[in-house]
Design a protein around this motif. Structure first.
Motif, mmCIF file in Angstrom:
data_model
loop_
_atom_site.group_PDB
_atom_site.id
_atom_site.type_symbol
_atom_site.label_atom_id
_atom_site.label_comp_id
_atom_site.label_asym_id
_atom_site.label_seq_id
_atom_site.Cartn_x
_atom_site.Cartn_y
_atom_site.Cartn_z
ATOM 1 N N ALA A 200 0.854 -1.180 0.000
ATOM 2 C CA ALA A 200 0.000 0.000 0.000
ATOM 3 C C ALA A 200 0.889 1.229 0.000
ATOM 4 C CB ALA A 200 -0.932 0.009 1.214
ATOM 5 N N ARG A 201 0.270 2.383 -0.263
ATOM 6 C CA ARG A 201 1.064 3.611 -0.249
ATOM 7 C C ARG A 201 1.199 4.189 1.148
ATOM 8 N NH1 ARG A 201 -1.375 3.721 -5.267
ATOM 9 N NH2 ARG A 201 -3.275 4.721 -4.515
ATOM 10 N N THR A 202 0.339 3.767 2.086
ATOM 11 C CA THR A 202 0.406 4.288 3.452
ATOM 12 C C THR A 202 0.282 3.149 4.458
ATOM 13 O OG1 THR A 202 -1.982 4.632 3.719
ATOM 14 C CG2 THR A 202 -0.717 6.423 2.700
ATOM 15 N N LEU A 203 0.783 3.395 5.667
ATOM 16 C CA LEU A 203 0.667 2.397 6.732
ATOM 17 C C LEU A 203 -0.781 2.063 7.069
ATOM 18 C CD1 LEU A 203 3.496 3.581 9.156
ATOM 19 C CD2 LEU A 203 3.322 1.314 8.118
ATOM 20 N N PRO A 204 -1.685 3.043 7.264
ATOM 21 C CA PRO A 204 -3.063 2.687 7.623
ATOM 22 C C PRO A 204 -3.746 1.809 6.589
ATOM 23 C CG PRO A 204 -2.673 5.011 8.079
ATOM 24 C CD PRO A 204 -1.482 4.509 7.317
ATOM 25 N N GLU A 205 -3.485 2.069 5.300
ATOM 26 C CA GLU A 205 -4.097 1.239 4.265
ATOM 27 C C GLU A 205 -3.576 -0.198 4.341
ATOM 28 O OE1 GLU A 205 -4.876 3.871 0.396
ATOM 29 O OE2 GLU A 205 -2.853 4.099 1.201
ATOM 30 N N ALA A 206 -2.278 -0.355 4.551
ATOM 31 C CA ALA A 206 -1.700 -1.688 4.646
ATOM 32 C C ALA A 206 -2.227 -2.426 5.872
ATOM 33 C CB ALA A 206 -0.175 -1.599 4.697
ATOM 34 N N GLU A 207 -2.310 -1.732 6.995
ATOM 35 C CA GLU A 207 -2.826 -2.345 8.218
ATOM 36 C C GLU A 207 -4.266 -2.801 8.053
ATOM 37 O OE1 GLU A 207 -1.563 -0.835 12.295
ATOM 38 O OE2 GLU A 207 -1.414 0.966 11.040
ATOM 39 N N PRO A 407 9.517 -10.349 16.681
ATOM 40 C CA PRO A 407 9.182 -11.750 16.951
ATOM 41 C C PRO A 407 7.800 -12.107 16.420
ATOM 42 C CG PRO A 407 10.064 -10.662 18.910
ATOM 43 C CD PRO A 407 9.805 -9.590 17.903
ATOM 44 N N ALA A 408 7.554 -13.383 16.235
ATOM 45 C CA ALA A 408 6.240 -13.846 15.780
ATOM 46 C C ALA A 408 5.144 -13.289 16.680
ATOM 47 C CB ALA A 408 6.201 -15.378 15.793
ATOM 48 N N ASP A 409 4.013 -12.946 16.055
ATOM 49 C CA ASP A 409 2.814 -12.467 16.747
ATOM 50 C C ASP A 409 2.956 -11.068 17.324
ATOM 51 O OD1 ASP A 409 1.381 -14.823 16.212
ATOM 52 O OD2 ASP A 409 2.225 -15.807 17.974
ATOM 53 N N THR A 410 3.945 -10.303 16.863
ATOM 54 C CA THR A 410 4.042 -8.899 17.287
ATOM 55 C C THR A 410 3.725 -7.973 16.115
ATOM 56 O OG1 THR A 410 6.425 -8.752 16.823
ATOM 57 C CG2 THR A 410 5.773 -9.459 19.038
ATOM 58 N N ASP A 411 2.888 -8.454 15.197
ATOM 59 C CA ASP A 411 2.581 -7.708 13.973
ATOM 60 C C ASP A 411 2.017 -6.326 14.257
ATOM 61 O OD1 ASP A 411 2.526 -10.042 11.593
ATOM 62 O OD2 ASP A 411 2.077 -10.770 13.595
ATOM 63 N N GLU A 412 1.229 -6.191 15.323
ATOM 64 C CA GLU A 412 0.577 -4.901 15.565
ATOM 65 C C GLU A 412 1.562 -3.837 16.033
ATOM 66 O OE1 GLU A 412 1.438 -6.407 19.318
ATOM 67 O OE2 GLU A 412 0.338 -7.479 17.743
ATOM 68 N N ARG A 413 2.736 -4.236 16.511
ATOM 69 C CA ARG A 413 3.712 -3.258 17.010
ATOM 70 C C ARG A 413 4.477 -2.558 15.889
ATOM 71 N NH1 ARG A 413 6.598 -6.750 21.890
ATOM 72 N NH2 ARG A 413 4.660 -7.495 22.850
ATOM 73 N N LEU A 414 4.787 -3.313 14.851
ATOM 74 C CA LEU A 414 5.705 -2.796 13.843
ATOM 75 C C LEU A 414 5.185 -1.534 13.138
ATOM 76 C CD1 LEU A 414 7.090 -6.106 12.303
ATOM 77 C CD2 LEU A 414 7.916 -4.797 14.271
ATOM 78 N N PRO A 415 3.912 -1.461 12.759
ATOM 79 C CA PRO A 415 3.443 -0.198 12.152
ATOM 80 C C PRO A 415 3.527 0.988 13.097
ATOM 81 C CG PRO A 415 1.910 -1.986 11.669
ATOM 82 C CD PRO A 415 2.857 -2.497 12.706
ATOM 83 N N ARG A 416 3.346 0.747 14.400
ATOM 84 C CA ARG A 416 3.435 1.853 15.358
ATOM 85 C C ARG A 416 4.869 2.402 15.414
ATOM 86 N NH1 ARG A 416 -0.765 0.438 14.728
ATOM 87 N NH2 ARG A 416 -0.510 2.223 13.361
ATOM 88 N N ILE A 417 5.831 1.499 15.363
ATOM 89 C CA ILE A 417 7.229 1.942 15.367
ATOM 90 C C ILE A 417 7.573 2.578 14.027
ATOM 91 C CG2 ILE A 417 9.615 1.237 15.744
ATOM 92 C CD1 ILE A 417 8.503 -1.223 17.247
ATOM 93 N N ALA A 418 7.097 1.964 12.947
ATOM 94 C CA ALA A 418 7.386 2.488 11.613
ATOM 95 C C ALA A 418 6.857 3.905 11.433
ATOM 96 C CB ALA A 418 6.794 1.568 10.552
ATOM 97 N N ALA A 419 5.736 4.198 12.076
ATOM 98 C CA ALA A 419 5.154 5.532 11.949
ATOM 99 C C ALA A 419 6.110 6.610 12.479
ATOM 100 C CB ALA A 419 3.823 5.600 12.685
ATOM 101 N N ILE A 488 -0.594 25.451 3.323
ATOM 102 C CA ILE A 488 0.228 24.249 3.360
ATOM 103 C C ILE A 488 0.268 23.758 4.799
ATOM 104 C CG2 ILE A 488 2.464 23.228 2.845
ATOM 105 C CD1 ILE A 488 0.962 24.247 0.394
ATOM 106 N N TRP A 489 -0.208 22.538 4.997
ATOM 107 C CA TRP A 489 -0.225 21.910 6.316
ATOM 108 C C TRP A 489 0.750 20.747 6.330
ATOM 109 C CZ3 TRP A 489 -3.497 22.958 10.636
ATOM 110 C CH2 TRP A 489 -4.343 24.063 10.449
ATOM 111 N N GLU A 490 1.340 20.495 7.478
ATOM 112 C CA GLU A 490 2.247 19.363 7.673
ATOM 113 C C GLU A 490 1.576 18.388 8.615
ATOM 114 O OE1 GLU A 490 6.820 19.815 7.751
ATOM 115 O OE2 GLU A 490 6.198 19.673 9.857
ATOM 116 N N LEU A 491 1.603 17.105 8.248
ATOM 117 C CA LEU A 491 0.959 16.098 9.084
ATOM 118 C C LEU A 491 1.674 14.762 8.931
ATOM 119 C CD1 LEU A 491 -2.410 14.945 7.464
ATOM 120 C CD2 LEU A 491 -0.708 16.254 6.234
ATOM 121 N N PRO A 492 1.495 13.846 9.898
ATOM 122 C CA PRO A 492 2.145 12.538 9.796
ATOM 123 C C PRO A 492 1.652 11.789 8.565
ATOM 124 C CG PRO A 492 1.241 12.912 12.000
ATOM 125 C CD PRO A 492 0.705 13.992 11.129
ATOM 126 N N PRO A 493 2.509 10.978 7.939
ATOM 127 C CA PRO A 493 2.088 10.236 6.735
ATOM 128 C C PRO A 493 0.855 9.380 6.975
ATOM 129 C CG PRO A 493 4.453 10.080 7.032
ATOM 130 C CD PRO A 493 3.927 10.733 8.274
#
Length: 559
Positions: A200-207, A407-419, A488-493
């Motif tokens: 996906a082009r963004t983390l929320p879409e991929a999640e 580690p296995a089963d920590t999938d929900e953490r990685l997008p939070r760190i990636a953000a 022009i506004w700045e915001l998290p991806p």
């Protein structure tokens, strides 16, 4: 004549985009436009009837080794093709949520490769620089998303095939824990290691897509979605030879995590890189022969085999069984060492690859170039870990990507760190999202901040749409354009991704040219909604128009 329905507009725009980018090597089979239009009308009718379809109208591309009912599954080899009776579960679940499959995509044949060039359908060129490889094996899927044809795409990842092309094309690639997404209906590469992945082009879409595809199961690790996060980082010298600029870009990503509050910990990368070498240099490659070896060695030989792929898989036929047991014992020791090195860290941060080769580089050394690309990705599935690849800037105009492995089963953490890794993005707004206007609160809720007020380049017209709340439509024109007031506004991806997902028709996201010669993503209007809309360009901007209309200040609220 009524305007086309929202989903129908998206379908037609995507087909137009296919023609505009002129990248036929992306696709194995594109569904006929008439079929897509019929399905689009049905989706619109379901939504109108009140059905909840979270992916309604989102366009989905599917890697050619994943079953899509009505299209042949080729795995990148036409003579291997078969017609599946049903969608693979991963495809079926996204379709049930409203996604619309646009076609199947090219890949390194039998998902054997990280380059995207090993295919009789042609080498898939990089979305940013056509002289570079797109990355594989999920090459077509990644490029279809990067070029804006598909909103989402499915790939597979055994050795990095869902992460390498994400990094090379500047998008997000998620490789879940093994078993989280069903692999039924997927032509296996190494069946015990394969994962279905999403681009996906963004983390929320991929999640969102991953959540819809996943099978709920008992978890070995409690879920956690809030930090502070602990991130393991190896010494740069353990990364080996990197392309020019890559070490600095990686260290900059580490510093962004540190600045965002992550605790950075040292890690010895040795067990990870030693295990990575086992995937192809050890006995585990024999599982690829189990999957398609009989077909490759059939007589007469299939005429459309990629020679590099055929050589890799055929050679695996003669690996003695005792080597597999030896390599399994060695892998178990390496996994124990790797998890001990990781300790209680939430994730390991690495460059997704050591570099980005050209098509010529791969042609000169097909195996060597490919082997180098798997240095950091090959061990993930061998160690039963999850991963996510995200953009982390660019080097000399090419996307640079990093990867978080957990580690296995920590999938929900990685997008939070990636953000935390991705720098803020800018958004140009000209209407109801301006300061003081009724939709400005959406920006504020996403953590946006106003950077400056400016004007567009003098190539636009502004029209008042018949919507609630009132909003304008910005139209780029070939002549008689004017400059329009812009913020022009700045915001998290991830905030931009959320805003885009919620964007109602007829608004769409595109590039807006600004008065100072730069560009920024911003809200444009689909052409159908501009017919009959009053031209208000002479007011110079939306706020001035609203002030003239209501007789109060330019920051007046609208109804």
């Amino acid at each position: 004549m009524t305007d086309p329905s929202p989903v129908l507009q998206r379908v037609r725009a995507a087909h137009g985009r296919v023609l505009a980018v002129d990248r036929p090597e992306i696709w194995i089979d594109l569904r006929p436009l008439a079929d897509l239009e019929e399905e689009a009308r049905a989706l619109d009718a379901r939504v109108a009837a009140g059905e909840q379809l979270p992916l309604s109208g989102r366009l989905l591309a599917v890697k050619g080794n994943i079953d899509v009912a009505g299209l042949p599954t080729t795995a990148g080899c036409p003579s291997y093709a078969y017609k599946p009776a049903a969608d693979a579960p991963a495809v079926a679940r996204l379709r049930a949520a409203g996604a619309l499959v646009i076609g199947t995509t090219n890949l390194d044949q039998f998902a054997t490769g990280l380059v995207g060039t090993r295919s009789p359908y042609g080498a898939v060129r990089n979305a940013v620089d056509p002289s570079r490889v797109s990355g594989g094996s999920s090459s077509g899927s990644a490029v279809a998303v990067a070029l804006g044809i598909a909103d989402l795409a499915l790939g597979t990842d055994t050795a990095g095939s869902g992460r390498v092309p994400a990094a090379f094309n500047g998008i997000v690639g998620v490789k879940p824990t093994r078993g989280l997404v069903p692999t039924e209906g997927v032509v296996p590469a190494c069946a015990s290691l394969d994962c279905v992945t999403v681009f996906a082009r963004t983390l929320p879409e991929a999640e969102q897509a991953l959540g819809l595809m996943s099978t709920p199961a008992p978890r070995a690790v409690p879920p956690r979605t809030a930090g502070p996060w602990r991130v393991a980082v190896p010494p740069v010298q353990q990364l080996g030879t990197l392309d020019p600029g890559w070490a600095a870009a990686y260290e900059a990503a580490v510093e962004r995590l540190r600045a965002a509050g992550a605790e950075i910990r040292p890690l010895d990368l040795t067990p990870f890189t030693e295990a990575a070498a086992l995937l192809y240099q050890g006995a585990f490659v024999a599982e690829r022969y189990t999957a398609v070896g009989d077909f490759i060695d059939s007589t007469p030989a299939p005429p459309d085999l990629d020679p590099t792929v055929a050589a890799i898989i055929s050679a695996a036929r003669d690996i003695p069984a005792h080597r597999l047991f030896t390599d399994r014992d060695r892998l178990a020791r390496l996994r124990t060492a790797a998890l001990r090195a990781l300790g209680d860290a939430d994730a390991l941060l690495l460059p997704t690859t050591p570099g980005h080769p050209t098509l010529a580089d791969v042609a000169a050394d097909p195996v060597g170039a490919n082997t180098r690309l798997g240095r950091f990705t090959n061990s993930t599935n061998l160690f039963d870990m999850c991963a996510i690849a995200v953009p982390a800037g660019d080097i000399a105009g090419l996307p640079f990507g990093v990867m978080l492995i957990g580690p296995a089963d920590t999938d929900e953490r990685l997008p939070r760190i990636a953000a935390l890794l991705t720098p803020p993005v800018q958004l140009a707004v000209v209407g109801a999202h301006l300061t003081g206007q009724p939709l400005n609160s959406q920006l504020l809720a996403l953590g946006a901040r106003l950077v400056r007020t400016t004007r567009t380049a003098p190539t636009y017209r502004l029209r008042a749409l018949r919507t609630t709340p009132a909003k304008p439509g910005l139209e780029r024109v070939a002549e008689d354009g004017a400059a329009v007031e812009t913020e022009i506004w700045e915001l998290p991806p991830e905030g931009l991704g959320t805003l885009t997902a919620q964007l109602p028709h007829p608004m769409t996201l595109g590039r807006i040219d600004l008065a100072d010669g730069t560009t920024a993503p911003g809200f444009l209007c689909e052409p159908y909604a501009l017919h009959g809309a009053a031209d208000i360009t002479a007011h110079g901007g939306w706020r001035a128009y609203r002030a003239a209309e209501t007789g109060v200040g330019g920051h007046a609220a609208t109804s």
